[in-house]
Design a protein around this motif. Structure first.
Motif, PDB file in Angstrom:
ATOM      1  N   ILE A  23       0.864  -1.169   0.000  1.00 12.63           N
ATOM      2  CA  ILE A  23       0.000   0.000   0.000  1.00 12.63           C
ATOM      3  C   ILE A  23       0.899   1.216   0.000  1.00 12.63           C
ATOM      4  N   LYS A  24       0.677   2.095  -0.973  1.00  9.13           N
ATOM      5  CA  LYS A  24       1.523   3.283  -1.048  1.00  9.13           C
ATOM      6  C   LYS A  24       0.757   4.464  -0.490  1.00  9.13           C
ATOM      7  N   ILE A  25       1.298   5.033   0.565  1.00  8.52           N
ATOM      8  CA  ILE A  25       0.604   6.142   1.213  1.00  8.52           C
ATOM      9  C   ILE A  25       0.958   7.449   0.511  1.00  8.52           C
ATOM     10  N   LEU A  75      -0.971   8.263  10.038  1.00 11.84           N
ATOM     11  CA  LEU A  75      -0.017   7.290   9.516  1.00 11.84           C
ATOM     12  C   LEU A  75      -0.119   5.988  10.308  1.00 11.84           C
ATOM     13  N   ASN A  76      -0.266   6.148  11.614  1.00 15.09           N
ATOM     14  CA  ASN A  76      -0.420   4.972  12.478  1.00 15.09           C
ATOM     15  C   ASN A  76      -1.643   4.147  12.064  1.00 15.09           C
ATOM     16  N   ASN A  77      -2.746   4.850  11.831  1.00 15.96           N
ATOM     17  CA  ASN A  77      -3.959   4.144  11.405  1.00 15.96           C
ATOM     18  C   ASN A  77      -3.751   3.434  10.073  1.00 15.96           C
ATOM     19  N   PHE A  78      -3.109   4.135   9.161  1.00 19.92           N
ATOM     20  CA  PHE A  78      -2.902   3.547   7.830  1.00 19.92           C
ATOM     21  C   PHE A  78      -2.052   2.274   7.918  1.00 19.92           C
ATOM     22  N   THR A  79      -0.976   2.337   8.713  1.00 19.53           N
ATOM     23  CA  THR A  79      -0.113   1.155   8.785  1.00 19.53           C
ATOM     24  C   THR A  79      -0.844   0.016   9.494  1.00 19.53           C
ATOM     25  N   ASP A  80      -1.709   0.372  10.443  1.00 20.91           N
ATOM     26  CA  ASP A  80      -2.533  -0.642  11.112  1.00 20.91           C
ATOM     27  C   ASP A  80      -3.411  -1.373  10.109  1.00 20.91           C
ATOM     28  N   ILE A  81      -4.063  -0.573   9.261  1.00 18.55           N
ATOM     29  CA  ILE A  81      -4.960  -1.161   8.258  1.00 18.55           C
ATOM     30  C   ILE A  81      -4.170  -2.080   7.329  1.00 18.55           C
ATOM     31  N   ALA A  82      -3.033  -1.569   6.849  1.00 12.69           N
ATOM     32  CA  ALA A  82      -2.215  -2.373   5.929  1.00 12.69           C
ATOM     33  C   ALA A  82      -1.803  -3.669   6.618  1.00 12.69           C
ATOM     34  N   GLY A  83      -1.364  -3.552   7.883  1.00 10.80           N
ATOM     35  CA  GLY A  83      -0.920  -4.725   8.642  1.00 10.80           C
ATOM     36  C   GLY A  83      -2.041  -5.740   8.796  1.00 10.80           C
ATOM     37  N   THR A  84      -3.235  -5.248   9.094  1.00 12.19           N
ATOM     38  CA  THR A  84      -4.379  -6.144   9.275  1.00 12.19           C
ATOM     39  C   THR A  84      -4.602  -6.988   8.034  1.00 12.19           C
ATOM     40  N   GLY A  90      -2.303  -7.665   5.768  1.00  5.14           N
ATOM     41  CA  GLY A  90      -1.077  -8.342   5.321  1.00  5.14           C
ATOM     42  C   GLY A  90      -0.326  -7.656   4.198  1.00  5.14           C
ATOM     43  N   ALA A  91      -0.488  -6.340   4.076  1.00  6.85           N
ATOM     44  CA  ALA A  91       0.232  -5.640   2.995  1.00  6.85           C
ATOM     45  C   ALA A  91       1.419  -4.856   3.556  1.00  6.85           C
ATOM     46  N   ASP A  92       2.457  -4.724   2.729  1.00  4.31           N
ATOM     47  CA  ASP A  92       3.592  -3.864   3.071  1.00  4.31           C
ATOM     48  C   ASP A  92       3.178  -2.407   2.889  1.00  4.31           C
ATOM     49  N   VAL A  93       3.953  -1.501   3.503  1.00  6.17           N
ATOM     50  CA  VAL A  93       3.627  -0.086   3.329  1.00  6.17           C
ATOM     51  C   VAL A  93       4.812   0.660   2.720  1.00  6.17           C
ATOM     52  N   CYS A  94       4.505   1.461   1.713  1.00  6.54           N
ATOM     53  CA  CYS A  94       5.521   2.340   1.136  1.00  6.54           C
ATOM     54  C   CYS A  94       5.024   3.766   1.358  1.00  6.54           C
ATOM     55  N   VAL A  95       5.896   4.642   1.842  1.00  7.12           N
ATOM     56  CA  VAL A  95       5.477   6.038   1.994  1.00  7.12           C
ATOM     57  C   VAL A  95       6.138   6.865   0.896  1.00  7.12           C
ATOM     58  N   GLU A  96       5.321   7.634   0.199  1.00  7.54           N
ATOM     59  CA  GLU A  96       5.822   8.459  -0.895  1.00  7.54           C
ATOM     60  C   GLU A  96       6.068   9.887  -0.400  1.00  7.54           C
ATOM     61  N   GLY A  97       6.882  10.597  -1.147  1.00  8.72           N
ATOM     62  CA  GLY A  97       7.050  12.024  -0.864  1.00  8.72           C
ATOM     63  C   GLY A  97       7.964  12.335   0.311  1.00  8.72           C
TER      64      GLY A  97
END
Ligand code: C2E
Ligand code: CA
Ligand code: CA
Length: 564
Positions: free
Chosen positions: A479-481, A499-508, A510-517
């Motif tokens: 998931i690219k934020i 950001l915390n919420n977003f990574t929580d969702i991705a984790g739930t 099973g997706a990796d997280v990429c932060v852009e910008g």
């Protein structure tokens, strides 16, 4: 070969058999040939969609052969020969057939020979299924969708029928969704669609084009009358509509143009309409904007630029090129991937950013050709980097319109194979706009691609109103934020919580997280504590050409950490 004219009796027999065949062939086009006379009847739908000479044809096989893609012609020809020479009694083949706009549709054709009492071939009949033919109905509102819109528009242009075309959209649908929930947003769309349809029936068609935008095609020529009707509709929605227990105020925007010059194509008409609509939305607070043929020079230049870009696709993609932006591992800051970003350049207009043309072109039927070129070029370029960074992943952006092509997954496999790439080193990025597609279809494509090893990323997470819904329903690898959520992270506590919420969702899910910008080391230092897998941003590198990227990795600079 001399041709016998078919008798009235034989024609009657052909018709009655044809009708019987048509009844049992849902959604397929039927053909039936009386082999003695080589006289055929073909479905009206097929004749119309391919612009064939007539429903009744002598030597239909030879006529149809002219519509078949050069690469598929021989196989078709041989198959038909085998039928007519009695070598074969059945026919089951796939080929591409040319539509009036020059594009090819994938068709499967199944046919059978029917023998007479003496055992001689009498009829050859069957069905042709056009796989590229898309549903013309929007499932949410029940209105015709953008494919229906384009198909009707093409027919008005072809038949030179003057019409007025409107685009009406709901402003701030995103806010409605955020405040009241997605469900209410959907109800507003349904309500609005129904209201428009009730007001347009008998005078034309109503369409759901895209997201919050609706189309109208009407034979009413009086501009004042249309403008008055828009004012009424607008006043009605502005007062607020009752949905369940809610009173929802809805603001509208609208653009209009009249079609009386038939020397244009449907896409040009659509671009002009879009232009008037955007003008209404951005500069006129929703007042109806009529697209005048006497364009201001600025408008004209913008349209000409779009047309120049569109034309480049047909000129062997002249002017298009890709840049690559590194993506680094969040812990080691080593190069792990690069994202291919499209550019277009020419002497007159300079370098044009994809945001200036992709939104206009992605519904264009020629866009998939550009999409294929992007895929091919990125993977060929990527091979050069893989020599130095063996595990490099190539990220490639997709437009939602590419995904719904029936041959999309085949295109992906072929391109990967031809470039000598490993599927798991390819990551396809899709955006929220893919929610415009049928969810089942989208899921199938994603599941098929992932089963073959390809990774799928959800781009710009958080910018639309259905991000969470998509992550819940579709399997993403990454998931690219979007960068808009981290721009102020150095001073804004709320961005940290988000950001915390977003990574929580991705984790739930099973997706990796990429932060852009990521633009500064300060941003990186804060963000790296949030369980992020990868970073992308100007701090590491701006998008660069393939040669520049190659220079970087050759010099061993595949680690982008500035502190080392
Ligand atoms: P995107 O996929 O979100 O791509 C990232 C965009 O953010 C790129 O803009 C990139 O140059 C920019 N960017 C990256 N790091 C930073 C940063 O640190 N700060 C700032 N301010 N910007 C940064 P670009 O190249 O103009 O692309 C814009 C959009 O156009 C892309 O957004 C993508 O949605 C679309 N696009 C680009 N190439 C393609 C393509 O080949 N196919 C399709 N379908 N869409 C493309
Ligand atoms: Ca992207
Ligand atoms: Ca993005």
């Amino acid at each position: 070969m001399s041709q016998q004219t078919i008798t009235d009796e034989a024609k009657k027999r052909l018709d009655s058999l044809f009708d019987a065949l048509s009844i049992v062939s849902e959604n397929k086009h039927v053909f039936l040939c009386d082999m003695k006379y080589d006289f055929s009847r073909w479905s009206k739908t097929l004749v119309e969609s391919f612009d064939l000479p007539s429903e009744y044809m002598y030597s239909a096989g030879t006529i149809w052969e002219e519509y078949i893609h050069p690469e598929d012609k021989q196989a078709y020809h041989d198959g038909l020969d085998a039928i007519f020479s009695g070598k074969q009694t059945g026919h089951d083949m796939q080929y591409r057939a040319r539509r009036p706009d020059g594009e090819y549709d994938i068709c499967t054709c199944q046919g059978l020979v029917i023998l007479d009492e003496q055992g001689n071939p009498e009829f050859f009949g069957g069905a042709i299924r056009n796989h590229s033919q898309r549903s013309h109905i929007d499932t949410l509102t029940g209105l015709r969708n953008q494919f229906g819109f384009f198909s009707d528009l093409q027919s008005y242009i072809r038949n030179k029928i003057p019409v007025r075309i409107g685009m009406v959209g709901i402003g701030k649908l995103t806010e409605i969704n955020e405040v009241y929930g997605y469900h209410v947003g959907n109800m507003v769309l349904q309500y609005f669609g129904r209201y428009l349809m009730d007001n347009v029936t008998n005078r034309g068609g109503t369409y759901r084009l895209d997201g919050s935008c609706f189309g109208i095609i009407t034979t009413v020529q009086n501009e004042q009358e249309l403008s008055d009707s828009y004012d009424e509709i607008r006043a009605f929605f502005r007062k607020g509509i009752k949905l369940d227990d809610l009173d929802v105020m809805v603001e509208l925007n609208a653009g209009m143009l009249s079609l009386n010059d038939f020397n244009v194509d449907d896409q040009t008409v659509f671009s002009c309409l879009n232009f008037a609509y955007e003008e209404s939305k951005i500069n006129k607070h929703g007042d109806l904007v009529t697209f005048r043929n006497e364009l201001t020079s600025e408008n004209r230049r913008r349209l000409e630029k779009l047309h120049a870009i569109r034309a480049s696709i047909n000129k062997d993609f002249k002017g298009f090129y890709l840049q690559y932006q590194p993506v680094v591992d969040a812990k080691t800051e080593k190069l792990i991937a690069t994202e291919a970003l499209l550019r277009w350049k020419d002497d007159e207009y300079g370098v044009v950013s994809p945001d200036d043309f992709i939104p206009f072109l992605e519904t264009d039927p020629i866009f998939p050709a550009l999409g294929e070129w992007i895929l091919k070029t990125a993977l060929q370029d990527g091979q050069r980097i893989v020599e130095y960074v063996p595990d490099l992943i190539m990220n490639i952006n997709l437009s939602y319109s590419q995904l719904e092509r029936t041959d999309f997954t085949d295109v992906v496999w072929n391109t990967i194979r031809n470039a000598g790439f490993t599927p798991k080193q390819v990551c396809l990025e899709i955006t929220e706009r893919c929610r415009l597609l049928d969810m089942e279809l989208l899921r199938n494509v994603i599941v098929t691609l992932r089963a073959g090893g390809v990774r799928i990323a959800l781009d710009d997470f958080g910018t639309g109103f259905s991000s969470v819904g998509l992550v819940k329903n579709l399997p993403f690898d990454t998931i690219k934020i979007d960068r808009s959520f981290v721009q102020q992270i150095e001073k804004d506590e709320r961005e940290k919580r988000l950001l915390n919420n977003f990574t929580d969702i991705a984790g739930t899910f099973g997706a990796d997280v990429c932060v852009e910008g990521i633009e500064t080391s300060g941003m990186r230092d804060i963000i790296k504590d949030y369980g992020i897998h990868s970073f992308q941003g100007y701090y590491y590198s701006k998008p660069v050409t393939i040669d520049e990227l190659l220079e970087l990795v050759k010099n061993g600079a595949n680690c982008f950490s500035k502190e080392i």
